[in-house]
Design a protein around this motif. Sequence first.
Motif, PDB file in Angstrom:
ATOM      1  N   ARG A  76      52.729  56.702 -32.708  1.00 38.73           N
ATOM      2  CA  ARG A  76      54.247  56.834 -33.131  1.00 38.73           C
ATOM      3  C   ARG A  76      54.227  57.706 -34.077  1.00 38.73           C
ATOM      4  O   ARG A  76      53.906  56.971 -35.344  1.00 38.73           O
ATOM      5  CB  ARG A  76      55.254  56.200 -32.374  1.00 38.73           C
ATOM      6  N   THR A  77      55.463  58.983 -34.162  1.00 39.08           N
ATOM      7  CA  THR A  77      56.187  59.328 -35.414  1.00 39.08           C
ATOM      8  C   THR A  77      57.327  58.496 -35.773  1.00 39.08           C
ATOM      9  O   THR A  77      57.729  59.269 -36.355  1.00 39.08           O
ATOM     10  CB  THR A  77      55.501  61.363 -36.040  1.00 39.08           C
ATOM     11  N   THR A  78      57.396  57.586 -35.771  1.00 40.36           N
ATOM     12  CA  THR A  78      58.676  56.837 -36.174  1.00 40.36           C
ATOM     13  C   THR A  78      59.113  56.808 -37.385  1.00 40.36           C
ATOM     14  O   THR A  78      58.123  56.591 -38.219  1.00 40.36           O
ATOM     15  CB  THR A  78      59.252  55.863 -35.318  1.00 40.36           C
ATOM     16  N   THR A  79      60.002  56.782 -37.522  1.00 44.65           N
ATOM     17  CA  THR A  79      60.340  56.486 -39.119  1.00 44.65           C
ATOM     18  C   THR A  79      59.488  55.772 -39.825  1.00 44.65           C
ATOM     19  O   THR A  79      59.178  55.546 -41.150  1.00 44.65           O
ATOM     20  CB  THR A  79      61.673  57.034 -39.616  1.00 44.65           C
ATOM     21  N   ASP A  80      60.292  54.349 -39.328  1.00 40.41           N
ATOM     22  CA  ASP A  80      59.177  53.392 -39.467  1.00 40.41           C
ATOM     23  C   ASP A  80      57.459  53.014 -39.339  1.00 40.41           C
ATOM     24  O   ASP A  80      56.868  53.077 -40.633  1.00 40.41           O
ATOM     25  CB  ASP A  80      59.779  51.689 -38.625  1.00 40.41           C
ATOM     26  N   ILE A  81      56.468  53.976 -38.458  1.00 42.19           N
ATOM     27  CA  ILE A  81      55.636  53.916 -38.635  1.00 42.19           C
ATOM     28  C   ILE A  81      54.870  54.733 -39.602  1.00 42.19           C
ATOM     29  O   ILE A  81      54.359  54.629 -40.145  1.00 42.19           O
ATOM     30  CB  ILE A  81      54.623  54.375 -37.456  1.00 42.19           C
ATOM     31  N   LEU A  82      56.358  55.813 -40.108  1.00 43.71           N
ATOM     32  CA  LEU A  82      55.403  56.576 -40.901  1.00 43.71           C
ATOM     33  C   LEU A  82      56.225  56.283 -42.835  1.00 43.71           C
ATOM     34  O   LEU A  82      54.403  56.054 -43.457  1.00 43.71           O
ATOM     35  CB  LEU A  82      56.181  57.747 -40.604  1.00 43.71           C
ATOM     36  N   ASP A  83      56.574  55.646 -42.933  1.00 48.48           N
ATOM     37  CA  ASP A  83      56.977  54.687 -44.341  1.00 48.48           C
ATOM     38  C   ASP A  83      55.808  53.658 -44.253  1.00 48.48           C
ATOM     39  O   ASP A  83      55.513  53.181 -45.146  1.00 48.48           O
ATOM     40  CB  ASP A  83      58.561  53.873 -44.039  1.00 48.48           C
ATOM     41  N   ARG A  84      55.459  52.916 -43.500  1.00 48.43           N
ATOM     42  CA  ARG A  84      54.034  51.818 -43.502  1.00 48.43           C
ATOM     43  C   ARG A  84      53.068  52.450 -43.858  1.00 48.43           C
ATOM     44  O   ARG A  84      52.419  52.207 -44.340  1.00 48.43           O
ATOM     45  CB  ARG A  84      54.662  51.148 -42.367  1.00 48.43           C
ATOM     46  N   PHE A  85      52.712  53.207 -42.634  1.00 49.73           N
ATOM     47  CA  PHE A  85      51.463  54.169 -43.105  1.00 49.73           C
ATOM     48  C   PHE A  85      51.674  55.104 -44.443  1.00 49.73           C
ATOM     49  O   PHE A  85      50.294  54.008 -45.162  1.00 49.73           O
ATOM     50  CB  PHE A  85      50.787  55.569 -41.827  1.00 49.73           C
ATOM     51  N   ASN A  86      52.461  55.725 -45.532  1.00 49.92           N
ATOM     52  CA  ASN A  86      52.412  56.220 -45.820  1.00 49.92           C
ATOM     53  C   ASN A  86      52.182  55.082 -47.003  1.00 49.92           C
ATOM     54  O   ASN A  86      51.942  55.734 -47.983  1.00 49.92           O
ATOM     55  CB  ASN A  86      53.907  56.896 -46.649  1.00 49.92           C
ATOM     56  N   ASP A  87      52.894  53.994 -46.802  1.00 47.72           N
ATOM     57  CA  ASP A  87      52.840  53.068 -48.295  1.00 47.72           C
ATOM     58  C   ASP A  87      51.749  52.366 -47.817  1.00 47.72           C
ATOM     59  O   ASP A  87      51.152  51.954 -49.112  1.00 47.72           O
ATOM     60  CB  ASP A  87      54.634  51.825 -47.265  1.00 47.72           C
ATOM     61  N   ALA A  88      50.912  52.283 -47.140  1.00 51.72           N
ATOM     62  CA  ALA A  88      49.285  51.252 -46.923  1.00 51.72           C
ATOM     63  C   ALA A  88      48.732  51.979 -47.556  1.00 51.72           C
ATOM     64  O   ALA A  88      47.691  52.483 -48.363  1.00 51.72           O
ATOM     65  CB  ALA A  88      49.232  51.242 -45.258  1.00 51.72           C
ATOM     66  N   VAL A  89      48.376  53.600 -47.227  1.00 54.12           N
ATOM     67  CA  VAL A  89      47.490  54.449 -48.006  1.00 54.12           C
ATOM     68  C   VAL A  89      47.888  55.207 -49.122  1.00 54.12           C
ATOM     69  O   VAL A  89      46.646  54.533 -50.299  1.00 54.12           O
ATOM     70  CB  VAL A  89      48.053  55.885 -47.453  1.00 54.12           C
ATOM     71  N   ARG A  90      49.700  54.783 -49.794  1.00 54.22           N
ATOM     72  CA  ARG A  90      49.119  54.937 -51.482  1.00 54.22           C
ATOM     73  C   ARG A  90      47.905  53.770 -51.894  1.00 54.22           C
ATOM     74  O   ARG A  90      48.186  53.511 -52.992  1.00 54.22           O
ATOM     75  CB  ARG A  90      50.715  54.796 -51.816  1.00 54.22           C
TER      76      ARG A  90
END
Length: 155
Positions: A76-90
Motif C-alpha cells: 500500500r502507499t499510505t503515508t505511514d508505509i511510505l515514511d517507514r520505507f523512506n526512513d529504512a532505506v536511508r
Amino acid sequence: MIDLDSIDRRILSALQADGRLSIVRLAERVHLTKTPCAERVKRLERLGYISGYRAVLDPDLLEANYISFVQVLLERTTTDILDRFNDAVRRIPEIQSCHMIGGGFDYLLKVRTRDVAHYRALLGDTLSLLPGVQQTHTYMVMEAIKDDPTLPVPV
C-alpha cells in the motif's frame, strides 16, 4: 533563487569538476581576483547552490562495483508505509539512490554491492524485509556506460 550570471555558472562548473580548487586557482579560472571570487563562493554556499564538497571514491577499490537496479512495489502507499520505507532505506549503505516512481511500481533503487552473493544476501535479509514491500524486481548492470554524478550547469 537568484539569477546566476556567467561567472557564478563558471564557478559552479569549476567546483563541481574539482571541489579541491583553491580560491586562487578558481579565481584564475573564472577571471576574477581572489576576494570577489571568495565572496561569490560564500554567497553560492549560503544560497544553497553549493550544498557540500566530497571526494569521488573508486567503487572497484572499495569492493562496491556490482550495480543493481531494483524495482520495489509496496503493498500500500499510505503515508505511514511510505515514511517507514523512506526512513529504512536511508539507513542502508548499499542503497546508493532511491527514487519514488509514478507508474507500475513505487520505487527504483540503485544498489552497490561487492558481488552477486553479497547482493543476494542483501535482497533476502534486508531489501525484501523493508516496510511495506510486496515485490521486487532486480536488474543487474553488465556495464556502466555513463555514471556521472555532476549536474548540468546552464550557460
